[in-house]
Design an enzyme around this catalytic site. Structure first.
Site, PDB file in Angstrom:
ATOM      1  N   ARG A   1       0.875  -1.119  -0.031  1.00 18.41           N
ATOM      2  CA  ARG A   1      -0.103  -0.016  -0.189  1.00 18.41           C
ATOM      3  C   ARG A   1       0.729   1.083  -0.107  1.00 18.41           C
ATOM      4  O   ARG A   1       0.504   2.098  -0.605  1.00 18.41           O
ATOM      5  CB  ARG A   1      -0.833   0.208   1.240  1.00 18.41           C
ATOM      6  CG  ARG A   1      -2.026  -0.851   1.044  1.00 18.41           C
ATOM      7  CD  ARG A   1      -3.084  -0.817   2.257  1.00 18.41           C
ATOM      8  NE  ARG A   1      -4.327  -1.853   1.580  1.00 18.41           N
ATOM      9  CZ  ARG A   1      -5.135  -2.325   2.579  1.00 18.41           C
ATOM     10  NH1 ARG A   1      -5.009  -2.052   3.613  1.00 18.41           N
ATOM     11  NH2 ARG A   1      -6.109  -2.791   2.105  1.00 18.41           N
TER      12      ARG A   1
ATOM     13  N   GLY B   1      -9.780  -7.839  -1.890  1.00 14.36           N
ATOM     14  CA  GLY B   1     -10.161  -9.066  -0.983  1.00 14.36           C
ATOM     15  C   GLY B   1      -9.713 -10.323  -1.514  1.00 14.36           C
ATOM     16  O   GLY B   1      -8.480 -10.536  -1.863  1.00 14.36           O
TER      17      GLY B   1
ATOM     18  N   LYS C   1     -20.790 -16.570   0.328  1.00 12.93           N
ATOM     19  CA  LYS C   1     -22.457 -16.382   0.442  1.00 12.93           C
ATOM     20  C   LYS C   1     -22.977 -15.542  -0.707  1.00 12.93           C
ATOM     21  O   LYS C   1     -22.540 -14.576  -1.252  1.00 12.93           O
ATOM     22  CB  LYS C   1     -22.431 -15.337   1.616  1.00 12.93           C
ATOM     23  CG  LYS C   1     -22.175 -16.060   2.811  1.00 12.93           C
ATOM     24  CD  LYS C   1     -22.556 -15.320   4.322  1.00 12.93           C
ATOM     25  CE  LYS C   1     -22.201 -15.968   5.507  1.00 12.93           C
ATOM     26  NZ  LYS C   1     -22.477 -15.131   6.504  1.00 12.93           N
TER      27      LYS C   1
ATOM     28  N   GLY D   1     -14.125  -4.061  -0.122  1.00 12.53           N
ATOM     29  CA  GLY D   1     -15.406  -3.492   0.101  1.00 12.53           C
ATOM     30  C   GLY D   1     -15.802  -2.659  -0.698  1.00 12.53           C
ATOM     31  O   GLY D   1     -16.797  -2.402  -1.220  1.00 12.53           O
TER      32      GLY D   1
HETATM   33  P1  AMP Z   1     -15.965 -14.078   0.003  1.00 16.24           P
HETATM   34  O1  AMP Z   1     -15.622 -13.339   1.251  1.00 16.24           O
HETATM   35  O2  AMP Z   1     -17.695 -14.089   0.104  1.00 16.24           O
HETATM   36  O3  AMP Z   1     -15.648 -13.703  -0.959  1.00 16.24           O
HETATM   37  O4  AMP Z   1     -15.880 -15.597   0.280  1.00 16.24           O
HETATM   38  C1  AMP Z   1     -14.471 -16.025   0.407  1.00 16.24           C
HETATM   39  C2  AMP Z   1     -14.378 -17.182   1.072  1.00 16.24           C
HETATM   40  O5  AMP Z   1     -15.173 -18.156   0.481  1.00 16.24           O
HETATM   41  C3  AMP Z   1     -13.191 -17.895   1.048  1.00 16.24           C
HETATM   42  O6  AMP Z   1     -12.553 -17.788   2.528  1.00 16.24           O
HETATM   43  C4  AMP Z   1     -13.261 -19.275   0.728  1.00 16.24           C
HETATM   44  O7  AMP Z   1     -12.700 -20.428   1.273  1.00 16.24           O
HETATM   45  C5  AMP Z   1     -14.768 -19.590   0.638  1.00 16.24           C
HETATM   46  N1  AMP Z   1     -15.420 -20.630   0.104  1.00 16.24           N
HETATM   47  C6  AMP Z   1     -15.272 -20.707  -1.515  1.00 16.24           C
HETATM   48  N2  AMP Z   1     -15.917 -21.829  -1.878  1.00 16.24           N
HETATM   49  C7  AMP Z   1     -16.573 -22.222  -1.029  1.00 16.24           C
HETATM   50  C8  AMP Z   1     -17.134 -23.569  -0.755  1.00 16.24           C
HETATM   51  N3  AMP Z   1     -17.529 -24.257  -1.689  1.00 16.24           N
HETATM   52  N4  AMP Z   1     -17.408 -23.867   0.578  1.00 16.24           N
HETATM   53  C9  AMP Z   1     -17.242 -23.384   1.705  1.00 16.24           C
HETATM   54  N5  AMP Z   1     -16.705 -21.990   1.597  1.00 16.24           N
HETATM   55  C10 AMP Z   1     -16.151 -21.531   0.296  1.00 16.24           C
END
Ligand code: AMP
Length: 397
Positions: free
Chosen positions: A37, A354, A201, A377
């Site tokens: 950064r 992220g 999610k 974010g």
């Molecule tokens: P996000 O912050 O929503 O982008 O989520 C990132 C996280 O999603 C990472 O830590 C991944 O390990 C998790 N992730 C991705 N695919 C899966 C899955 N099939 N089951 C559980 N966690 C997952």
């Protein structure tokens, strides 16, 4: 089209310039463990120095919650920045951030000098966009430059409030790059335009899916999100991640894609494990036929091929969220394949911050991407089509 005034549109010779940077670096025992950064902020700082401005830098660091916390002082940043710039960056230690020490340090500046203020979050008003601290910051300067994209989705004193009390508020080179890629490329993309969404999610990316379906030619959905879609379509998903409150939403999005003529690609096969660990038993099965007691942890090989093929002829690709649990080596292959496909395509490739930015860098493809966003974010909110307060506050051209 966002068309903001930048440091190239102003003359700062002899002027006091307050430049909001993102120096929110990881520290361990007072040592900076990742200086990306700081390096990313250099072009704007160097430009302001070269133009003869009196350059006053500010940033937040961590969450001191409105009071001085010595372990979250920006002092180590001043030391490292001095080395990186090859000139002294005077640290204005001051528990009030803009108190007597900071004012005296700014008063003593010559053209081309650099001063770094203390952590802006030492002040309670900072995260509330309060008036007193916004005015304090503005009182130090003639011109304000915002180069902190990571906080652009928040309205704080040091990126938004301050602009109400200065005549000139422009963006720095880092912000300009984020606006060009995430804002303008997404809203006015060269086509075919493919978006790839993954991560855990659906609920955290509802607005992103909805907004991108209005813009893309192809939408790829992988990661944990895909199982909510699989269940909504009548599949069995074992103990995979699923948000039952979003089953109808998933069906609505499938319908919306049809109406808009958007190609929606969901995983056809999946790599499942009998436990959420790298060393569990592994099988490859069709996505909608996951047995009880098993969970989907990565996309399968057939899906990898389909997703990689979909970006081959794209002209613009935006990617946010890993395809599986890439932190576990046995379930990183899907994410790696997508990263490799992006590295090979001639398209403009834009990586949301992220986890996807981290994955691309860890897997060694960082320098093959056109743009990797510096804000997780903030980049998501851009993709949701929201106006970012930190961007909106800068003067229009
Ligand atoms: P996000 O912050 O929503 O982008 O989520 C990132 C996280 O999603 C990472 O830590 C991944 O390990 C998790 N992730 C991705 N695919 C899966 C899955 N099939 N089951 C559980 N966690 C997952």
């Amino acid at each position: 089209m966002l068309n903001k005034k930048s440091v190239d549109d102003i003359n700062v010779k002899g002027k006091k310039v307050l430049c909001r940077c993102d120096f929110n670096v990881p520290l361990q025992d007072g040592k900076i463990t990742d200086e990306n950064r700081l390096v990313a902020a250099l072009p704007t700082i160097k430009k302001l120095i070269a133009d003869g401005g009196k350059v006053i830098l500010c940033s937040h660091l961590g969450k001191p919650k409105g009071e001085p916390k010595p372990e979250l002082s920006l002092a180590p940043v001043a030391v490292r920045l001095s080395e990186l710039l090859g000139q002294e960056v005077k640290f204005a230690a001051d528990p009030e951030v803009v108190g007597p020490n900071a004012k005296a340090a700014v008063e003593a500046m010559q053209d081309g000098d650099v001063v770094l203020l203390e952590n802006t979050r030492y002040r309670k008003e900072e995260t509330k966009n309060g008036e007193a601290f916004s005015k304090d910051l503005a009182s130090l300067c003639d011109v304000f430059v915002n180069d902190a994209f990571g906080t652009a989705h928040r309205a704080h004193c040091s990126n938004v409030g301050v602009t109400q009390y200065v005549d000139t508020a422009v963006v720095g080179y880092l912000m300009q790059k984020e606006i060009d890629f995430l804002g303008n490329a997404v809203n006015n993309p060269e086509r075919p335009f493919v978006a790839i969404l993954g991560g855990a999610k659906v609920s955290s990316k509802i607005s992103v899916i909805n907004n991108l379906l209005d813009k893309v030619d192809t939408l790829i959905i992988g990661g944990g999100m895909a199982y909510t879609f699989a269940k909504a379509q009548g599949g069995t998903i074992g103990k995979s991640l699923c948000e039952d409150d979003y089953l109808q939403y998933a069906l609505d999005m499938i319908e919306k894609a049809k109406e808009k003529g958007v190609k929606l690609l969901l995983p056809v096969d999946t790599k499942i494990g009998d436990d959420f660990s790298n060393d569990c038993n592994i099988q490859i099965v069709p996505t909608g036929a996951i047995p009880d007691g098993w969970e989907g942890l990565d996309i399968g090989p057939e899906t990898e091929k389909i997703f990689a093929d979909a970006v081959k002829d794209a002209k613009t690709v935006v990617w946010n969220g890993p395809m599986g649990c890439f932190e576990m080596p046995n379930f990183a292959h899907g994410t790696e394949t997508v990263a490799a496909a992006l590295a090979e395509t001639d398209a403009t490739t834009i990586i949301g911050g992220g986890d996807s930015a981290a994955a691309v860098n860890i897997l060694g493809y960082g320098d093959k991407m056109t743009h990797i966003s510096t804000g997780g974010g903030a980049s998501l909110e851009f993709l949701e089509g929201k106006e970012l307060p930190g961007v909106a506050a800068a003067n229009d051209k």
